[in-house]
Write a protein that holds these residues in place. Structure first.
Motif, PDB file in Angstrom:
ATOM      1  N   THR B  76      -4.034  -6.283   5.020  1.00  0.00           N
ATOM      2  CA  THR B  76      -2.716  -6.176   4.372  1.00  0.00           C
ATOM      3  C   THR B  76      -1.580  -6.491   5.354  1.00  0.00           C
ATOM      4  OG1 THR B  76      -2.464  -3.795   4.799  1.00  0.00           O
ATOM      5  CG2 THR B  76      -3.563  -4.428   2.755  1.00  0.00           C
ATOM      6  N   SER B  80       1.294  -9.318   5.118  1.00  0.00           N
ATOM      7  CA  SER B  80       2.726  -9.006   5.234  1.00  0.00           C
ATOM      8  C   SER B  80       3.416  -9.814   6.325  1.00  0.00           C
ATOM      9  CB  SER B  80       2.933  -7.524   5.547  1.00  0.00           C
ATOM     10  OG  SER B  80       2.252  -6.722   4.639  1.00  0.00           O
ATOM     11  N   ILE B 115       6.536  -2.471   9.870  1.00  0.00           N
ATOM     12  CA  ILE B 115       6.103  -2.553   8.478  1.00  0.00           C
ATOM     13  C   ILE B 115       6.127  -1.146   7.889  1.00  0.00           C
ATOM     14  CG2 ILE B 115       4.100  -3.012   6.997  1.00  0.00           C
ATOM     15  CD1 ILE B 115       5.182  -5.591   8.022  1.00  0.00           C
ATOM     16  N   GLU B 130       0.995  -2.623  -8.467  1.00  0.00           N
ATOM     17  CA  GLU B 130       1.226  -3.196  -7.134  1.00  0.00           C
ATOM     18  C   GLU B 130       0.462  -4.504  -6.970  1.00  0.00           C
ATOM     19  OE1 GLU B 130       3.433  -2.440  -5.027  1.00  0.00           O
ATOM     20  OE2 GLU B 130       4.056  -0.475  -5.725  1.00  0.00           O
ATOM     21  N   ASN B 135       0.953  -7.327  -4.238  1.00  0.00           N
ATOM     22  CA  ASN B 135       0.731  -6.470  -3.076  1.00  0.00           C
ATOM     23  C   ASN B 135      -0.697  -5.941  -3.033  1.00  0.00           C
ATOM     24  OD1 ASN B 135       3.522  -6.786  -2.741  1.00  0.00           O
ATOM     25  ND2 ASN B 135       3.938  -4.953  -3.954  1.00  0.00           N
ATOM     26  N   VAL B 196       0.114   0.737   0.355  1.00  0.00           N
ATOM     27  CA  VAL B 196       0.459  -0.673   0.572  1.00  0.00           C
ATOM     28  C   VAL B 196       1.246  -0.767   1.876  1.00  0.00           C
ATOM     29  CG1 VAL B 196       0.500  -1.353  -1.860  1.00  0.00           C
ATOM     30  CG2 VAL B 196       2.566  -0.403  -0.820  1.00  0.00           C
ATOM     31  N   THR B 197       1.221  -1.930   2.497  1.00  0.00           N
ATOM     32  CA  THR B 197       2.050  -2.159   3.680  1.00  0.00           C
ATOM     33  C   THR B 197       2.925  -3.366   3.377  1.00  0.00           C
ATOM     34  OG1 THR B 197       0.523  -3.693   4.764  1.00  0.00           O
ATOM     35  CG2 THR B 197       0.192  -1.355   5.193  1.00  0.00           C
ATOM     36  N   LEU B 198       4.231  -3.155   3.392  1.00  0.00           N
ATOM     37  CA  LEU B 198       5.128  -4.262   3.036  1.00  0.00           C
ATOM     38  C   LEU B 198       6.222  -4.423   4.084  1.00  0.00           C
ATOM     39  CD1 LEU B 198       5.581  -3.753  -0.804  1.00  0.00           C
ATOM     40  CD2 LEU B 198       4.103  -5.360   0.365  1.00  0.00           C
ATOM     41  N   ARG B 202      11.016  -5.636   1.288  1.00  0.00           N
ATOM     42  CA  ARG B 202      10.195  -5.701   0.069  1.00  0.00           C
ATOM     43  C   ARG B 202       9.774  -4.300  -0.298  1.00  0.00           C
ATOM     44  NH1 ARG B 202       5.226  -9.660  -0.517  1.00  0.00           N
ATOM     45  NH2 ARG B 202       4.969  -8.500  -2.446  1.00  0.00           N
ATOM     46  N   PRO B 204       7.934  -1.560  -2.528  1.00  0.00           N
ATOM     47  CA  PRO B 204       6.815  -1.519  -3.483  1.00  0.00           C
ATOM     48  C   PRO B 204       7.330  -1.304  -4.903  1.00  0.00           C
ATOM     49  CG  PRO B 204       6.377  -0.086  -1.597  1.00  0.00           C
ATOM     50  CD  PRO B 204       7.787  -0.569  -1.456  1.00  0.00           C
TER      51      PRO B 204
END
Lengths: 117, 329
Positions: B76, B80, B115, B130, B135, B196-198, B202, B204
């Motif tokens: 992930t 990203s 992140i 997601e 994502n 999640v890692t965004l 961005r 989620p």
């Protein structure tokens, strides 16, 4: 121990440094993390836990084979709440690690058992 | 380990049948359903979410030894935009003596790359939302049973609801098809833990204001100026009323010496929250550093008259301002 005179001297000494360096004046700014803590109305409790918590969790990681410097860096990236959740429980919390093979065997086992009914 | 498992193909071919058997089992069981969320999905598919999607471009890193944590996280993070390998992450999330990775560390490590990691609400709906938004989602599964838990991180990269399958990057499998029922059954045991890692900016799609604020304040501890600034700015575009995010953004400006920017952010916050002691204190400090001690004093006097856990800091700021004013005379 801090007499009024002592504190006055400190302030006079600090003033020129403040004037020179914005970084030093940072002391006057309250951080977003402190606000979050205060919102939970637990500022003092968390500060105390924090002081005990970080080195304790770092030590626990080291005891489980993590390199000392890496352990410090890892703990630095944790929030206070996360630290609380970890302290003293590192041996009982789940760790994800296993691969796939066993997964399939177990799923198959369940499927087979259900089919036999 | 690397040999294909023949039964696997069978399982994959009969995903729907497997799902049926699981549901049947759950129904016959008569007690709490094995897969409650999968069952309720049949009556209420989340609105606006496509019934099938696959994020085919998400990279794959085959897991080595017991290191599914580093492999899942690399998947992930690279997605990203971070340049990182599972090997880099071993030193950050792997615990040798326990042969695995803790959930807290999976959440903490991405912050060092600027992140924001976000833990999803424990809902299958949110997971699907997601993924549908592009994502990939890390899930913690328990593939063991009873007293023999086998915890495993995998990355959900897609699903096909009509076929009843989800697609995972998992262990040594670049694309593992898993029936919805099986995923839920194994995922439920981690209390539906997912993240999640965004990159900053961005947010989620399922993020809540308080949850995402916690995520970026936690990132602020270790992230670079640019990452933290971008995260707070994006947060404030979405939730402009939030005083804590304003304070975080202003502090980042302040730290790099951009006093005017810090002042602007804090002034906007003070208009919305005239009684926020922290906003008043920080604005007073900033103005004083800009040499505007008279304005600063008026603000800090107001802060001093309000109830808060920050009376000590307010007193210090006030004393500093008075000291500076005294020196100017």
């Amino acid at each position: 121990m801090q007499s009024a005179t002592f504190r006055m001297i400190c302030r006079v000494l600090i003033a020129p440094v403040m004037a020179l360096s914005v970084q030093t004046a940072r002391a006057g700014m309250i951080g977003a993390d402190q606000v979050s803590l205060a919102a939970a109305a637990q500022t003092e409790r968390n500060t105390v836990l924090n002081a005990l918590g970080r080195p304790a969790v770092t030590g626990e990681l080291q005891a489980l084979g993590v390199d000392p410097q890496a352990a410090r860096d890892r703990v630095a990236a944790m929030s206070d709440g996360e630290l609380d959740a970890l302290a003293g429980k590192m041996n009982s919390l789940p760790v994800g690690g296993e691969g796939l093979v066993v997964v399939l065997l177990i799923v198959l086992l369940i499927v087979v058992l259900l089919r036999r009914r | 380990m690397e040999k294909p498992i023949p039964e696997f193909a069978v399982l994959r071919g009969s995903a729907r049948r497997t799902a049926g058997i699981f549901l049947l089992g759950a129904a016959l069981g008569g007690c709490a359903p094995l897969v409650p969320q999968t069952i309720s999905l049949r009556d209420a598919w989340p609105a606006g979410v496509p019934e099938q999607i696959e994020l085919g471009a998400v990279p794959f890193f085959p897991q080595e030894d017991y290191q599914c944590g580093p492999a899942a996280l690399a998947t992930t993070l690279v997605e990203s935009g971070v340049k990182v390998t599972p090997q880099d992450l071993v030193a950050q999330v792997y615990i040798p003596e326990r042969q695995g990775s803790l959930q807290v560390e999976m959440l903490a490590a991405p912050r060092r790359y600027g992140i924001a990691s976000y833990q999803l609400a424990p809902r299958l709906d949110d997971l699907l939302r997601e993924v549908a938004a592009g994502n990939p989602v890390i899930v913690l599964q328990n593939n063991g049973f009873g007293p023999f838990p086998i915890w495993h991180y995998a990355v959900v990269i897609g699903y096909d609801y009509p076929r009843g399958e989800l697609y995972l990057r998992s262990g040594e499998k670049p694309r593992l098809s898993v029936p919805f029922t099986v995923l839920e059954y194994t995922w439920k045991k981690s209390d539906y833990w997912a993240m999640v890692t965004l990159p900053p900016g961005r947010i989620p799609v399922t993020a809540t204001e308080s949850g995402y604020l916690r995520a970026i304040v936690a990132m602020d501890r270790v992230a670079s100026d640019s990452a933290a600034t971008a995260a707070y700015a994006a947060f404030l575009r979405r939730w402009p009323d939030n005083p804590t995010a304003s304070i975080g953004l202003a502090n980042r400006h302040y730290r790099r010496g951009a006093l005017k920017e810090a002042e602007d952010v804090l002034r906007r916050a003070a208009e919305r929250h005239p009684d926020s002691v922290v906003v008043l204190n920080n604005l007073a400090q900033t103005l004083s550093d800009e040499g505007r001690d008279r304005e600063a004093l008026a603000l800090i006097e107001r802060a001093a008259g309000l109830e808060s856990p920050f009376t000590a800091q307010v007193r210090e700021t006030r004393e500093l301002i008075l000291l500076r004013m005294g020196k100017d005379k």
